[in-house]
Design a protein around this motif. Structure first.
Motif, PDB file in Angstrom:
ATOM      1  N   PHE A  97      -1.164  -4.193  -2.219  1.00 20.11           N
ATOM      2  CA  PHE A  97      -0.927  -4.083  -0.779  1.00 20.11           C
ATOM      3  C   PHE A  97      -2.149  -3.500  -0.074  1.00 20.11           C
ATOM      4  CE2 PHE A  97       3.331  -4.457  -2.356  1.00 20.11           C
ATOM      5  CZ  PHE A  97       3.998  -5.147  -1.356  1.00 20.11           C
ATOM      6  N   ARG A  98      -2.407  -4.018   1.126  1.00 16.70           N
ATOM      7  CA  ARG A  98      -3.498  -3.527   1.958  1.00 16.70           C
ATOM      8  C   ARG A  98      -2.990  -3.370   3.397  1.00 16.70           C
ATOM      9  NH1 ARG A  98      -4.825  -2.472  -2.271  1.00 16.70           N
ATOM     10  NH2 ARG A  98      -6.718  -2.957  -3.436  1.00 16.70           N
ATOM     11  N   VAL A  99      -3.849  -2.858   4.273  1.00 15.94           N
ATOM     12  CA  VAL A  99      -3.462  -2.632   5.668  1.00 15.94           C
ATOM     13  C   VAL A  99      -4.472  -3.286   6.602  1.00 15.94           C
ATOM     14  CG1 VAL A  99      -2.197  -0.487   5.281  1.00 15.94           C
ATOM     15  CG2 VAL A  99      -4.671  -0.404   5.602  1.00 15.94           C
ATOM     16  N   LYS A 100      -3.998  -3.625   7.799  1.00 13.61           N
ATOM     17  CA  LYS A 100      -4.880  -4.125   8.862  1.00 13.61           C
ATOM     18  C   LYS A 100      -4.566  -3.337  10.123  1.00 13.61           C
ATOM     19  CE  LYS A 100      -4.367  -8.314  10.791  1.00 13.61           C
ATOM     20  NZ  LYS A 100      -4.207  -8.079  12.248  1.00 13.61           N
ATOM     21  N   TRP A 101      -5.609  -2.854  10.781  1.00 10.80           N
ATOM     22  CA  TRP A 101      -5.437  -1.992  11.950  1.00 10.80           C
ATOM     23  C   TRP A 101      -4.762  -2.735  13.101  1.00 10.80           C
ATOM     24  CZ3 TRP A 101      -6.983  -1.416  17.047  1.00 10.80           C
ATOM     25  CH2 TRP A 101      -6.921  -0.120  17.565  1.00 10.80           C
ATOM     26  N   PRO A 102      -3.773  -2.081  13.777  1.00 14.37           N
ATOM     27  CA  PRO A 102      -3.384  -0.697  13.517  1.00 14.37           C
ATOM     28  C   PRO A 102      -2.174  -0.526  12.601  1.00 14.37           C
ATOM     29  CG  PRO A 102      -2.456  -1.392  15.597  1.00 14.37           C
ATOM     30  CD  PRO A 102      -3.229  -2.576  15.062  1.00 14.37           C
ATOM     31  N   ASN A 103      -1.370  -1.586  12.397  1.00 11.60           N
ATOM     32  CA  ASN A 103      -0.070  -1.317  11.761  1.00 11.60           C
ATOM     33  C   ASN A 103       0.490  -2.483  10.948  1.00 11.60           C
ATOM     34  OD1 ASN A 103       0.464  -3.048  13.832  1.00 11.60           O
ATOM     35  ND2 ASN A 103       2.043  -1.813  14.803  1.00 11.60           N
ATOM     36  N   ASP A 104      -0.378  -3.317  10.392  1.00 11.45           N
ATOM     37  CA  ASP A 104       0.095  -4.445   9.590  1.00 11.45           C
ATOM     38  C   ASP A 104      -0.047  -4.146   8.104  1.00 11.45           C
ATOM     39  OD1 ASP A 104       0.766  -5.997  11.766  1.00 11.45           O
ATOM     40  OD2 ASP A 104      -1.152  -7.045  11.828  1.00 11.45           O
ATOM     41  N   PHE A 106      -0.526  -5.986   4.440  1.00 13.27           N
ATOM     42  CA  PHE A 106      -1.056  -7.251   3.936  1.00 13.27           C
ATOM     43  C   PHE A 106      -0.902  -7.342   2.422  1.00 13.27           C
ATOM     44  CE2 PHE A 106      -2.426  -8.435   7.944  1.00 13.27           C
ATOM     45  CZ  PHE A 106      -3.232  -9.569   7.937  1.00 13.27           C
ATOM     46  N   LEU A 107      -0.797  -8.580   1.963  1.00  6.61           N
ATOM     47  CA  LEU A 107      -0.752  -8.873   0.537  1.00  6.61           C
ATOM     48  C   LEU A 107      -1.573 -10.135   0.322  1.00  6.61           C
ATOM     49  CD1 LEU A 107       0.490  -7.892  -2.125  1.00  6.61           C
ATOM     50  CD2 LEU A 107       2.525  -9.248  -1.616  1.00  6.61           C
ATOM     51  N   LYS A 108      -2.648 -10.011  -0.446  1.00  5.51           N
ATOM     52  CA  LYS A 108      -3.541 -11.141  -0.730  1.00  5.51           C
ATOM     53  C   LYS A 108      -4.017 -11.821   0.562  1.00  5.51           C
ATOM     54  CE  LYS A 108      -1.646 -11.846  -5.333  1.00  5.51           C
ATOM     55  NZ  LYS A 108      -1.034 -12.762  -6.311  1.00  5.51           N
ATOM     56  N   ASN A 109      -4.506 -10.992   1.472  1.00  6.96           N
ATOM     57  CA  ASN A 109      -5.119 -11.449   2.728  1.00  6.96           C
ATOM     58  C   ASN A 109      -4.151 -12.128   3.693  1.00  6.96           C
ATOM     59  OD1 ASN A 109      -7.508 -10.395   1.880  1.00  6.96           O
ATOM     60  ND2 ASN A 109      -8.516 -12.346   1.475  1.00  6.96           N
ATOM     61  N   GLU A 158       4.293 -14.281  -3.484  1.00 10.99           N
ATOM     62  CA  GLU A 158       3.096 -13.819  -4.188  1.00 10.99           C
ATOM     63  C   GLU A 158       3.373 -13.385  -5.626  1.00 10.99           C
ATOM     64  OE1 GLU A 158       0.268 -14.355  -2.983  1.00 10.99           O
ATOM     65  OE2 GLU A 158       0.864 -14.811  -0.927  1.00 10.99           O
ATOM     66  N   SER A 159       4.614 -13.020  -5.924  1.00  9.82           N
ATOM     67  CA  SER A 159       4.920 -12.488  -7.254  1.00  9.82           C
ATOM     68  C   SER A 159       5.810 -13.398  -8.087  1.00  9.82           C
ATOM     69  CB  SER A 159       5.614 -11.128  -7.117  1.00  9.82           C
ATOM     70  OG  SER A 159       6.902 -11.292  -6.528  1.00  9.82           O
ATOM     71  N   GLY A 160       6.567 -14.281  -7.407  1.00  7.52           N
ATOM     72  CA  GLY A 160       7.537 -15.104  -8.117  1.00  7.52           C
ATOM     73  C   GLY A 160       8.750 -14.316  -8.575  1.00  7.52           C
ATOM     74  N   LYS A 161       8.906 -13.089  -8.058  1.00  8.58           N
ATOM     75  CA  LYS A 161      10.014 -12.225  -8.472  1.00  8.58           C
ATOM     76  C   LYS A 161      10.803 -11.747  -7.259  1.00  8.58           C
ATOM     77  CE  LYS A 161       7.209 -10.188 -12.199  1.00  8.58           C
ATOM     78  NZ  LYS A 161       6.629  -8.912 -12.694  1.00  8.58           N
ATOM     79  N   GLY A 249     -13.412 -15.205   8.145  1.00  6.96           N
ATOM     80  CA  GLY A 249     -13.480 -15.494   6.714  1.00  6.96           C
ATOM     81  C   GLY A 249     -12.112 -15.710   6.109  1.00  6.96           C
ATOM     82  N   PHE A 250     -11.058 -15.130   6.758  1.00  2.00           N
ATOM     83  CA  PHE A 250      -9.700 -15.426   6.320  1.00  2.00           C
ATOM     84  C   PHE A 250      -9.367 -16.843   6.747  1.00  2.00           C
ATOM     85  CE2 PHE A 250      -7.546 -10.985   6.034  1.00  2.00           C
ATOM     86  CZ  PHE A 250      -8.530 -10.590   5.145  1.00  2.00           C
ATOM     87  N   GLU A 251      -8.385 -17.437   6.091  1.00  2.00           N
ATOM     88  CA  GLU A 251      -7.962 -18.785   6.474  1.00  2.00           C
ATOM     89  C   GLU A 251      -7.396 -18.770   7.876  1.00  2.00           C
ATOM     90  OE1 GLU A 251      -6.637 -20.351   2.037  1.00  2.00           O
ATOM     91  OE2 GLU A 251      -5.225 -20.359   3.693  1.00  2.00           O
ATOM     92  N   ASP A 252      -7.782 -19.754   8.681  1.00  2.41           N
ATOM     93  CA  ASP A 252      -7.249 -19.857  10.045  1.00  2.41           C
ATOM     94  C   ASP A 252      -5.851 -20.447  10.015  1.00  2.41           C
ATOM     95  OD1 ASP A 252      -9.572 -18.843  11.136  1.00  2.41           O
ATOM     96  OD2 ASP A 252     -10.535 -20.824  11.182  1.00  2.41           O
TER      97      ASP A 252
END
Length: 252
Positions: A97-104, A106-109, A158-161, A249-252
């Protein structure tokens, strides 16, 4: 149909947990730490009055906080809580897991969740805060509107679970309590280094939407208060209100 467990009230389907939590406050029915959860939302709320797609299988919850804590501690609260939740979810689910400012969240971009805060104050103290969290968990990406499927994801995709929503909810509640306890004690740990480790856009070129314009630059981290630092062609800008709407750089 509703079920109640301790300070958690679970509804099969409601308009919005955030709206209901605010209604509880208005009616004097709220208590500190009360969590309202829905298995499905008809009109989930996102930032800037956006709708949040909330099908069955996701975690849709709002927590009411009402402690007399100095308001100044809540600067950058969504940034702090987002970082803490991303760490807790990564430990529980073993996913990056990651974060994007200010409050999102993210998982694998791709966006997998978000945080919404509604706050009211009295003098220099917090009066009420409703902390809304939406997390795409046990459903296929096809359950989301088509326009979101390129930029969003789900934990299942993302996990299949499939994972226990109750366990995820309880970990989030524990994380929230820990942050509020820090605030009650007047503790504001420095999160600038942690942000650089967990931000999806650190050192990347981003477009940031402000109230009346969009600026482009390189994300260089956050301040102690959770404000965003952007290096533009004209110099450094510190942004307290806005959102990163695109990471180049992320997918549009």
């Amino acid at each position: 149909m509703t079920s109640t467990s301790g300070k958690v009230i679970v509804f099969d389907e409601i308009e919005s947990t955030q709206l209901l939590a605010k209604e509880y406050i208005k009616q004097g029915k709220s208590t500190h730490g009360l969590v309202i959860q829905a298995k499905k939302q008809i009109q989930g709320e996102g930032r800037l009055d956006r709708r949040w797609a909330s099908p069955s299988g996701g975690l849709w919850m709002s927590t009411i906080l009402q402690k007399k804590i100095p308001l100044k501690y809540f600067q950058g609260f969504s940034v702090r809580i987002g970082l803490a939740i991303s760490e807790s979810l990564e430990e529980l689910l073993q996913l990056p897991f990651r974060v994007k400012w200010p409050n999102d969240l993210f998982l694998k971009n791709k966006k997998v969740g978000g945080i919404l805060i509604d706050l009211s104050s009295q003098d220099i103290f917090l009066k009420h805060l409703v902390l809304g969290i939406g997390l795409n968990v046990n459903f296929n990406l096809s359950s989301l509107p088509e326009e979101l499927q390129k930029t969003a994801t789900t934990i299942y995709n993302e996990s299949g679970k499939e994972f226990s929503l109750d366990k995820i909810r309880d970990v989030i509640i524990t994380t929230q309590r820990a942050i509020v306890l820090q605030f009650e004690k007047g503790l504001l740990p420095n999160i600038t280094t942690l942000w650089k480790e967990r931000s999806v856009s650190f050192d990347s070129t981003v477009k940031v939407r402000l109230k009346e314009k969009v600026i482009e630059g390189i994300e260089k981290g956050i301040t102690l208060n959770g404000d965003l630092i952007i290096q533009t062609s004209e110099g450094e800008e510190i942004i307290s209100v806005g959102e990163i709407e695109q990471v180049i750089g992320f997918e549009d």
